[in-house]
Design an enzyme around this catalytic site. Structure first.
Site, mmCIF file in Angstrom:
data_model
loop_
_atom_site.group_PDB
_atom_site.id
_atom_site.type_symbol
_atom_site.label_atom_id
_atom_site.label_comp_id
_atom_site.label_asym_id
_atom_site.label_seq_id
_atom_site.Cartn_x
_atom_site.Cartn_y
_atom_site.Cartn_z
ATOM 1 N NE ARG A 78 -3.548 -1.523 2.554
ATOM 2 C CZ ARG A 78 -3.341 -1.796 3.830
ATOM 3 N NH1 ARG A 78 -2.933 -0.851 4.669
ATOM 4 N NH2 ARG A 78 -3.536 -2.996 4.302
ATOM 5 N NE ARG A 99 11.283 -7.845 -0.621
ATOM 6 C CZ ARG A 99 11.363 -8.625 0.461
ATOM 7 N NH1 ARG A 99 10.353 -9.399 0.799
ATOM 8 N NH2 ARG A 99 12.452 -8.616 1.211
ATOM 9 C CG ASN A 115 10.452 -8.087 -14.343
ATOM 10 O OD1 ASN A 115 11.253 -7.465 -13.643
ATOM 11 N ND2 ASN A 115 10.510 -9.405 -14.477
ATOM 12 C CG HIS A 117 13.246 -13.184 -16.458
ATOM 13 N ND1 HIS A 117 13.273 -13.434 -15.099
ATOM 14 C CD2 HIS A 117 13.583 -14.356 -17.057
ATOM 15 C CE1 HIS A 117 13.585 -14.697 -14.894
ATOM 16 N NE2 HIS A 117 13.783 -15.279 -16.065
HETATM 17 C C1 GAR Z 1 18.996 -8.101 -13.965
HETATM 18 O O1 GAR Z 1 19.809 -9.066 -14.583
HETATM 19 C C2 GAR Z 1 17.524 -8.462 -14.110
HETATM 20 O O2 GAR Z 1 17.244 -9.092 -15.318
HETATM 21 C C3 GAR Z 1 17.346 -9.415 -12.953
HETATM 22 O O3 GAR Z 1 18.063 -8.828 -11.911
HETATM 23 C C4 GAR Z 1 19.182 -8.143 -12.448
HETATM 24 C C5 GAR Z 1 19.207 -6.755 -11.840
HETATM 25 O O4 GAR Z 1 20.396 -6.104 -12.196
HETATM 26 N N1 GAR Z 1 15.961 -9.544 -12.632
HETATM 27 C C6 GAR Z 1 15.399 -10.688 -12.330
HETATM 28 O O5 GAR Z 1 16.011 -11.745 -12.246
HETATM 29 C C7 GAR Z 1 13.895 -10.629 -12.056
HETATM 30 N N2 GAR Z 1 13.317 -11.929 -12.086
HETATM 31 P P1 GAR Z 1 20.552 -4.545 -11.928
HETATM 32 O O6 GAR Z 1 20.174 -4.294 -10.463
HETATM 33 O O7 GAR Z 1 21.996 -4.290 -12.173
HETATM 34 O O8 GAR Z 1 19.656 -3.809 -12.869
#
Ligand code: GAR
Length: 215
Positions: A78, A99, A115, A117
């Site tokens: 929230r 999260r 997002n 990934h």
């Molecule tokens: C990135 O590789 C992103 O794709 C991944 O976290 C990393 C963040 O890097 N995200 C996930 O795995 C989400 N499921 P950053 O903090 O240097 O941007």
């Protein structure tokens, strides 16, 4: 798309070092993304993403996540919604946010949460996708920008960029190259959204003119 006379506003959520946030902020600075970052929130007090935002003069806050390990508790969710609404964000950008967001958050920003990934979805959803790809033995992996829905890394795909897995790759070298691909793909996708070039029909996302979205 810019709303009347003000720029398209981004709210960025991250849990880590923030290199994707930096890539987007740099792309904004050079005029490649017609937007502004209005707010950065992190569930990790010492996350690099907060330091990067503050060093750029962007409002950045720690968001205590509550009792759960994998999601925000109700109070935290929230608080996040209130902060993002108060800033008038047009798009919520998850940049390494670790999260899961629940229905109330996603309902508030319906179709406006994206997002990144580190795999070619739908392969390897979940954590440490580059490690999963290496262990599986795929020859090509990459990164995906997608709309966020109630599932895990399952929403409609906006853009993807392929990264070859090289002989002798370690977890670190592969992750490094995926990160570099992310830094090109994420700003391109945000730019397309900010320009109003993106339409969604069921699971299928189209970007006007093709754009630079598929790497
Ligand atoms: C990135 O590789 C992103 O794709 C991944 O976290 C990393 C963040 O890097 N995200 C996930 O795995 C989400 N499921 P950053 O903090 O240097 O941007």
């Amino acid at each position: 798309m810019a709303i009347a006379s003000r720029p398209f506003r981004l709210g960025v959520l991250g849990s880590g070092q923030g290199s994707n946030f930096v890539a987007i902020a740099d792309a904004i600075t050079v005029g490649a993304v017609p937007a502004e970052v209005a707010l950065v929130l992190s569930d990790v007090a010492e996350a690099g993403i907060l330091a990067h935002a503050r060093s750029r003069g962007i409002p950045a806050s720690f968001l205590p996540s509550g009792a759960f390990r994998t999601r925000l508790d109700e109070k935290a969710e929230r608080a996040a919604v209130a902060a993002l609404q108060a800033t008038g964000v047009d798009l919520v950008v998850l940049a390494g946010f670790m999260r899961v967001l629940k229905a109330e958050f996603l309902g508030t920003f319906a179709g406006r949460v994206i997002n990144i990934h580190p795999s070619l979805l739908p392969a390897f959803p979940g954590r440490a996708a580059w490690k999963q790809a290496l262990a599986y033995g795929v020859k090509v992996t990459g990164c995906t920008v997608h709309f966020v829905d109630a599932g895990v890394d399952s929403g409609p795909i906006i853009g993807q960029r392929a990264v070859p897995v090289l002989a002798g790759d370690s977890v670190e070298t592969l992750h490094q190259r995926i990160h570099a691909a992310e830094h090109a793909l994420y700003p391109a996708c945000v730019a397309a959204l900010a320009r109003g070039e993106v339409t969604v029909c069921g699971r299928v996302v189209s970007v006007a003119g093709g754009g630079p979205v598929v790497g």
